[in-house]
Scaffold this active site. Structure first.
Site, short mmCIF file in Angstrom:
data_model
loop_
_atom_site.label_atom_id
_atom_site.label_comp_id
_atom_site.label_asym_id
_atom_site.label_seq_id
_atom_site.Cartn_x
_atom_site.Cartn_y
_atom_site.Cartn_z
CG HIS A 22 66.85 93.76 15.23
ND1 HIS A 22 67.34 94.02 16.49
CD2 HIS A 22 65.96 94.76 14.97
CE1 HIS A 22 66.77 95.10 16.98
NE2 HIS A 22 65.93 95.58 16.08
O1 RIB Z 1 62.79 92.66 17.66
C1 RIB Z 1 63.33 92.83 16.41
C2 RIB Z 1 62.64 91.96 15.39
O2 RIB Z 1 61.25 92.33 15.31
C3 RIB Z 1 63.18 92.11 13.99
O3 RIB Z 1 63.14 90.87 13.35
C4 RIB Z 1 62.20 93.07 13.36
O4 RIB Z 1 62.17 92.97 11.96
C5 RIB Z 1 60.90 92.65 13.98
O5 RIB Z 1 60.40 91.51 13.31
#
Ligand code: RIB
Ligand code: CA
Length: 308
Positions: free
Chosen positions: A242
């Site tokens: 992500h």
């Molecule tokens: O939902 C995904 C996010 O949550 C990402 O940034 C992961 O690192 C957690 O922080």
């Protein structure tokens, strides 16, 4: 002139790869990493950020530890984390100390002293960002663009109802989205799950990419193992990264398309706490990043990691 960037993150494997990407790119000048709670307790997210930067030869980028829980109300005790055994990333111990200045104090000072604005990328709980703008609303004006990894638009499909960064501190998210930042870009789960990195691509990273690429590949392989049973991946041997996609957008905005959207966060004691209602509307104040080009994202990630 490289774009001046502050990364506020809860490192975490995908945040670590985002840090590597931000540090690798000549288009970006990574001013500092501010650590927040989320994936792990903040002492670990700060240490993991430090380990990542030291590993890639960037002891010059400071890491400031920030909040260990949500802003409103602050919890009496640090929120418990599900997997304390994974709290420390499998990277060599840091050789540089975490900066003693608190992240909120640093953010406020950086905003007050900035002669040029900077871009703020938030890939963890929004607690630090909300606390900084509460401490000094001038922070909003010092930021030319706020890029947030967070939220989810799809309902009733395979994606989770609540995205972690928003769900960890919905009051902070609501405050940040309403703070009046000149430009806000939101990278939701709908997009990050469409730009996954596969086991085969990890093999490519390990094959000839140098030490940072090999370590990133190991981290992504661990993610693939953990994500394998999630409905959103339906047994595929691939995982979203992500936060790296979020930084990649800054390097090459054409990796996604931006759609104006209205974003509402469910707060308070509601059973839907942490959900985001996202509707695409021409007058929407948030730019929602959609339709990622997964192959070009991977190419950019690989080239960047190989350059470290
Ligand atoms: O939902 C995904 C996010 O949550 C990402 O940034 C992961 O690192 C957690 O922080
Ligand atoms: Ca994160």
């Amino acid at each position: 002139m490289p774009r001046r960037v502050v990364l506020d993150c809860d490192t975490g494997s995908d945040d670590a790869i985002a840090i590597m990407l931000a540090a690798a790119r000549p288009e970006l000048e990574l001013l500092a990493v501010t650590a927040v709670w989320g994936n792990h307790a903040v002492r670990h997210t700060a240490d993991n950020s430090r380990r990542t930067l030291d590993l890639i030869g960037r002891p010059d980028v400071p890491v400031h530890a920030g909040l260990g829980g949500p802003i409103d109300p602050p919890p009496a005790a640090e929120p418990a984390k599900a997997s304390p055994e994974r709290a420390t990333l499998p990277l060599p111990a840091a050789t540089t100390a975490v900066d003693p200045q608190h992240a909120i104090e640093w953010l406020v000072q950086a905003a007050r002293e900035a002669t040029d604005r900077f871009t703020l990328v938030a890939t963890g709980s929004l607690s630090n960002v909300a606390a900084a703008i509460r401490a000094d609303p001038e922070v909003v004006r010092a930021v030319d663009e706020l890029v947030v990894m967070g939220g989810v638009m799809e309902r009733g499909g395979a994606l989770p109802d609540v995205e972690t960064n928003i769900g960890n501190d919905p009051e902070a998210a609501e405050r940040v989205l309403a703070a009046g930042f000149e430009r806000v870009v939101l990278m939701p789960l709908d997009t990050t799950y469409r730009a996954t990195v596969s086991a085969e691509q990890c093999g490519e990273l390990q094959g000839g990419g140098g030490p940072a690429a090999a370590i990133a590949a190991d981290l992504i392989e661990q993610r693939i193992e953990r994500y394998r049973t999630l409905p959103a991946l339906a047994g595929r041997t691939a995982a979203p990264v992500h936060d790296a996609l979020t930084v990649a957008y800054l390097v090459d905005p054409t990796l996604v398309t931006l759609h104006p959207a209205v974003v509402t966060v469910h707060t308070g004691h509601s059973p839907t706490r942490g959900r985001t209602d996202i509707t695409l509307e021409p007058a929407g104040a948030v730019h929602l990043a959609l339709d990622p080009d997964a192959l070009r994202f991977f190419d950019l990630l690989r080239a960047s990691l190989e350059s470290l």
